[in-house]
Enzyme design. Structure first.
Site, mmCIF file in Angstrom:
data_model
loop_
_atom_site.group_PDB
_atom_site.id
_atom_site.type_symbol
_atom_site.label_atom_id
_atom_site.label_comp_id
_atom_site.label_asym_id
_atom_site.label_seq_id
_atom_site.Cartn_x
_atom_site.Cartn_y
_atom_site.Cartn_z
ATOM 1 N N LYS A 53 0.837 -1.199 0.000
ATOM 2 C CA LYS A 53 0.000 0.000 0.000
ATOM 3 C C LYS A 53 0.875 1.253 0.000
ATOM 4 C CE LYS A 53 -3.840 -2.351 2.219
ATOM 5 N NZ LYS A 53 -4.500 -2.733 3.468
ATOM 6 N N GLN A 97 -4.844 -1.427 9.665
ATOM 7 C CA GLN A 97 -4.747 -2.762 9.086
ATOM 8 C C GLN A 97 -5.363 -3.802 10.033
ATOM 9 O OE1 GLN A 97 -3.640 -3.313 5.950
ATOM 10 N NE2 GLN A 97 -4.010 -5.493 6.091
ATOM 11 N N ASP A 120 -11.334 2.928 4.000
ATOM 12 C CA ASP A 120 -11.650 1.489 3.949
ATOM 13 C C ASP A 120 -13.169 1.258 3.890
ATOM 14 O OD1 ASP A 120 -9.712 -0.473 3.857
ATOM 15 O OD2 ASP A 120 -9.286 -0.416 6.008
#
Ligand code: GUN
Length: 284
Positions: A53, A97, A120
């Site tokens: 990422k 994460q 997200d």
């Protein structure tokens, strides 16, 4: 029949190039889109995803921040990190994460993320907006899958779609996005009585169960579009999807490979949501 391959890697790179140009144009206007990733602990798979990422964000010119927190970071410490990100004007989007190891309380963490920065789309506010079809972020993996489906040129409207897997990250939001595109959607899972019977009716299959090569060619309807979200590492180190590619590609009309299918699209959608977040926060 031999299926056409949906080249997720190539499509992802094409979209990233367009995003890079958009980021350059935003910089000309004095807007420097920023993405941060927070990770706790040393889960090797998570470390790899975070690195990917970060690299992708840098490649398109984002201001990229990675906060690696050691194992043992407390809930309070992580909440302070979240607060910092919420207040940092250089960070337009950020994500934590997952999975978070016990005793960290994942729900509380996700609910502390300011919804306008929730690239997200895991905050319940954004999940709710997604459900009722309002504008806003779409979760990265399902959005990547929809983009791949659209790239085949096969219409979604009116089709029977089967989503295998009911996770909050993939299965549930995937079904919602397909429904909003007027597919007739079934969600299958471990308690589904006859998965093959469901799959044999499906024009579109999205596999997100996390079991290597679980779905085989004989379960599929000839010509189906098959999107494989699975990333499973076998004992010999080989990475395979939830679909048995060899047999499925003899029956399907279109199929994504693993690797180079959905994976690169997930990261690309995170970048896209970050650019969107920057534009929203800077009223572009
Ligand atoms: N872990 C596995 N997939 C994801 C994802 O899409 N977002 C986050 N935050 N964590 C993940």
């Amino acid at each position: 029949m031999s299926a056409q391959i949906i080249d997720g890697q190539a499509i992802a790179m094409e979209i990233r190039l367009a995003l890079k140009q958009e980021v350059e144009a935003l910089k000309q206007k004095g807007i420097f889109p920023g993405l941060a990733v927070i990770m706790v602990g040393d889960n090797p798979a998570s470390q790899l995803y975070v690195k990917m990422k970060e690299k992708a964000a840098q490649e398109i010119g984002l201001h990229s921040v990675v906060r690696l927190k050691p194992t043992g970071t407390t809930q309070e410490e992580l909440m302070r990190e979240i607060e910092e990100m919420n207040e940092d004007p250089r960070i337009h989007g950020y994500m934590v994460q997952l999975p978070l190891a016990e005793p960290l309380r994942e729900r509380e963490i996700l609910e502390a993320i300011r919804p306008v920065k929730d690239v997200d789309c895991f905050h319940p506010y954004n999940v709710g907006r997604l459900l009722i079809g309002e504008t806003g972020f779409k979760p990265c993996t399902p959005l990547g899958c929809i983009t791949l489906l659209e790239r085949t040129g096969v219409p979604i409207e009116g089709k029977k779609a089967v989503v295998v897997g009911r996770s909050n990250i993939v299965g549930k939001p995937m079904a919602i996005l397909l429904m909003h595109r007027n597919a007739t959607v079934a969600i299958c899972h471990s308690k589904t009585r006859d998965l093959a019977a469901e799959l044999r009716q499906a024009d579109i299959v999205v596999a997100a169960v996390g079991i290597p090569r679980f779905i085989t060619g004989e379960m599929l309807k000839p010509g189906a579009v098959v999107i494989d979200v699975g990333i499973n590492r076998l004992p010999d180190g080989k990475v395979v999807g939830d679909v048995d590619f060899v047999s499925a590609s003899q029956v399907a009309g279109w199929i994504t490979p693993v690797p180079r299918g959905v994976g690169p699209m997930t990261i690309t959608m995170l970048l896209k949501n970050t650019v969107e977040a920057a534009k929203n926060q800077c009223k572009i």
